[in-house]
Design an enzyme around this catalytic site. Structure first.
Site, PDB file in Angstrom:
ATOM      1  CB  SER A  31      -0.968   0.014   1.181  1.00 28.94           C
ATOM      2  OG  SER A  31      -0.283   0.232   2.385  1.00 28.94           O
ATOM      3  CE  LYS A  71      -2.544   2.183   5.076  1.00 28.97           C
ATOM      4  NZ  LYS A  71      -2.432   1.398   3.872  1.00 28.97           N
TER       5      LYS A  71
END
Length: 164
Positions: A31, A71
């Site tokens: 990701s 993230k």
């Protein structure tokens, strides 16, 4: 006896640093590609957010009960986030994401608008096509869930560099 004291002091200092200042995390999944790749190990700074707040663009470690996530902070408390035709808008102004490839920008689906409440952050992975993030599963991130800022890739050794 002196060397034993030195070893004990070194161990205590290392434990203190690991517990309160720095820790490591392993990137799981794709990701955050290409910024961080699956299997890389990063050092994250636990102290930085005790004295400051996350900033847009920071790569953060998010602690959730089942697992931690890595993230990028995109939206700050009080801002309105919207994505139209792959372009990110913050409070109605287009924001250029210099950390993304053109391909990643074009793989970002429409989203929002959503206004971020106080003490919350909007995060996304750099690999927008597959990232589980604030758009689709993680939701908004409480400030208390952000446990550190990714600073340096330490493994594999040929990847040593600051995260950006």
């Amino acid at each position: 006896m002196e060397w034993l004291k030195a070893i004990i002091i070194a161990i205590l200092i290392a434990l203190f640093l690991r517990t309160f200042i720095f820790a490591t995390s392993i990137v799981e999944g794709e990701s955050m590609d290409p910024t961080l790749e699956d299997g890389e190990r990063v050092i994250f700074n636990k102290l930085v957010y005790l004295i400051d707040e996350p900033e847009r663009g920071d790569i953060v470690i998010i602690q959730r009960p089942a697992k931690n996530y890595v993230k990028r902070v995109i939206g700050l408390p009080g801002e309105t986030i919207e994505i139209k035709n792959g372009e990110l808008y913050i409070d109605g102004d287009r924001y250029v994401q210099t950390f993304l490839t053109e391909e990643a920008i074009h793989q970002t689906n429409n989203f929002g608008p959503v206004t971020i409440p106080e003490d919350n952050y909007f995060v996304m992975g750099d690999n927008r096509a597959i990232s589980k993030d604030s758009r689709n599963g993680l939701g908004l991130i409480l400030e208390s869930e952000i446990i550190g800022k990714s600073e340096i890739i330490i493994y594999p050794i040929n990847e040593w560099e600051r995260t950006r």
